[in-house]
Scaffold this active site. Structure first.
Site, PDB file in Angstrom:
ATOM      1  N   CYS A   1       0.823  -1.205   0.000  1.00 11.40           N
ATOM      2  CA  CYS A   1       0.000   0.000   0.000  1.00 11.40           C
ATOM      3  C   CYS A   1       0.863   1.263   0.000  1.00 11.40           C
ATOM      4  O   CYS A   1       0.345   2.374  -0.120  1.00 11.40           O
ATOM      5  CB  CYS A   1      -0.945   0.010   1.198  1.00 11.40           C
ATOM      6  SG  CYS A   1      -0.097  -0.002   2.785  1.00 11.40           S
TER       7      CYS A   1
ATOM      8  N   GLU B   1      -2.722   0.849  -4.360  1.00  9.83           N
ATOM      9  CA  GLU B   1      -2.144  -0.427  -3.941  1.00  9.83           C
ATOM     10  C   GLU B   1      -1.367  -0.966  -5.139  1.00  9.83           C
ATOM     11  O   GLU B   1      -1.850  -0.897  -6.276  1.00  9.83           O
ATOM     12  CB  GLU B   1      -3.263  -1.400  -3.555  1.00  9.83           C
ATOM     13  CG  GLU B   1      -2.818  -2.567  -2.736  1.00  9.83           C
ATOM     14  CD  GLU B   1      -2.938  -2.315  -1.233  1.00  9.83           C
ATOM     15  OE1 GLU B   1      -2.619  -3.224  -0.472  1.00  9.83           O
ATOM     16  OE2 GLU B   1      -3.351  -1.211  -0.845  1.00  9.83           O
TER      17      GLU B   1
END
Length: 219
Positions: free
Chosen positions: A166, A212
């Site tokens: 992330c 992400e």
């Protein structure tokens, strides 16, 4: 306190359900307050489908789900693989993962509670199955402990690695470089390095600059 475990900062149920329930790719997930789960459900479905496609896991492979949380990635990919082995440091998340596997009728998933740098190495050293391994890692923002990198890189059976991050531009970059290191006795790396083949961003956080990132590494 933010960033603290239940043992450090106890919480108390005042009203409502003890758990959150979420559905992803036809599976129902039981999520405790301590456990990690993707906040964008529609994005999570896209993310897990991409991981499944890139992993190329099949009935002759064992899928390692490192930092598995409530088991979401492994459970969504269990139908592809011979077996799924999940590793997670948060004990309550492991209990959630076991509940989720049982509730959804997934019988080829097993979970281990503890630090990945300890549990993963023990599993790899004790395994008797000669099937190929596919590793999927989805660590906290701080990235993987170096001993986890060592364990994965030094395991000949792991030819494919999927790294889900992330925050790829910061701490995870250290891990990307470590996986690409050639054999080095000083770094305790004995096998050939991995190489990044493909990176796929998933917009899990609309209206922000963040995404992400899924990276496929192979030997």
């Amino acid at each position: 306190m933010t960033g603290s475990s239940q043992q450090q900062s106890l919480y108390q149920l005042l009203y409502g359900e003890r758990y959150i329930f979420e559905e992803v790719l036809g599976l129902k997930f039981h999520i405790s307050p301590d456990a990690f789960f993707q906040i964008n459900t529609a994005g999570a479905e896209v993310l897990y489908q991409i991981v499944g496609k890139l992993s190329r896991a099949d009935k002759n492979t064992v899928l390692l789900d490192v930092c598995c949380g409530t088991g979401a990635i492994g459970l969504c990919l269990a139908c592809q693989a011979h077996k799924v082995v999940g590793v997670e440091v948060v004990e309550q998340a492991v209990e959630d993962a076991k509940w989720n596997a049982t509730f959804n009728g997934v019988s080829n998933c097993g979970y281990h509670s503890g630090k990945a740098e300890t549990v993963l190495l023990q599993f790899l050293m004790s395994r008797e199955d000669d099937r190929l391994l596919v590793a999927v890692v989805n660590p906290f923002r701080a990235g993987l402990h170096y001993r986890v990198v060592q364990a994965i890189q030094n395991c000949e059976a792991i030819r494919t690695l999927i790294y889900v991050s992330c925050k790829p531009e910061r701490e995870a970059m250290r891990n990307f470089l470590e996986f690409c290191c050639p054999p080095d006795s000083g770094k305790k790396l004995v096998r050939e390095p991995s190489a990044p083949l493909l990176a796929v961003p998933v917009d899990m956080f609309p209206q922000t600059m963040h995404c992400e990132l899924v990276i496929l590494f192979t030997r």
